[in-house]
Design an enzyme around this catalytic site. Sequence first.
Site, PDB file in Angstrom:
ATOM      1  N   HIS A  22      -3.322   1.372   6.756  1.00 19.29           N
ATOM      2  CA  HIS A  22      -3.307   1.231   5.246  1.00 19.29           C
ATOM      3  C   HIS A  22      -3.397   2.274   4.426  1.00 19.29           C
ATOM      4  CE1 HIS A  22      -4.208  -0.494   1.178  1.00 19.29           C
ATOM      5  NE2 HIS A  22      -5.399  -0.217   1.413  1.00 19.29           N
ATOM      6  N   CYS A  52       0.793  -1.341  -0.076  1.00 21.29           N
ATOM      7  CA  CYS A  52      -0.024   0.082  -0.168  1.00 21.29           C
ATOM      8  C   CYS A  52       0.850   1.198  -0.011  1.00 21.29           C
ATOM      9  CB  CYS A  52      -0.940  -0.111   1.265  1.00 21.29           C
ATOM     10  SG  CYS A  52      -0.286   0.069   2.979  1.00 21.29           S
ATOM     11  N   HIS A  98      -5.598   1.710  -4.477  1.00 18.66           N
ATOM     12  CA  HIS A  98      -4.706   1.218  -3.346  1.00 18.66           C
ATOM     13  C   HIS A  98      -4.290  -0.285  -3.431  1.00 18.66           C
ATOM     14  CE1 HIS A  98      -8.389  -0.846  -1.357  1.00 18.66           C
ATOM     15  NE2 HIS A  98      -8.836  -0.645  -2.433  1.00 18.66           N
TER      16      HIS A  98
END
Length: 207
Positions: free
Chosen positions: A171, A123, A183
């Site tokens: 994240h 990420c 993402h």
Amino acid sequence: MAKHRRSNPKTVRSAAVASAVALGATAVITSPAQAAEVVVPNTDYRVEVAGIENTPGINNVPGIDQWIPSLASQAAPVAYSAEVAAPVAAPVQSTGQAIVDAARSKIGAPYGWGATGPSAFDCSGLTSWAYSQVGKSIPRTSQAQAAQGTPVAYSDLQAGDIVAFYSGASHVGIYSGHGTVIHALNSSTPLSENSLDYMPFHSAVRF
């Protein structure tokens, strides 16, 4: 005693009309040319004037073809404007949109733990790589990115902002506009674009 010859009024008036037409065109005939017939509309007055058809700009005199019938078959000269339109500049792409475009070009790429591209990403590897494409260096981890950027309210998000999710900002993704984020989620999901509501929102920052 000198003899006086009586002038023909018709001839005199015809010559006067021809002179007026020539002066109205505001030009001087500089070279001999064939004569053209000049007619006074709605009368029988007419006279031949040498070179009048070649007078510069005479085609632009309103109603000239009624005075000089031979001009009716000639096309009026094309008027060219001296004004030149300036070229329209292409719209300048914002840095944020350039970041989004870079990230979007990698949609479908595999997730890789610790990977920073260009073929696989985690990420924060994706966000770091996308920002590097516009010459920006940002922190490497998701927590550091969420902590060091300028905070942005959810309602003020702009394309290219980094959005953090889950408790502890574990994240991150790149806000792509219109309520979506690009993402790299996990090893079972290739890089994708999803709604912001797909995951619990934590915070957002701008670099």
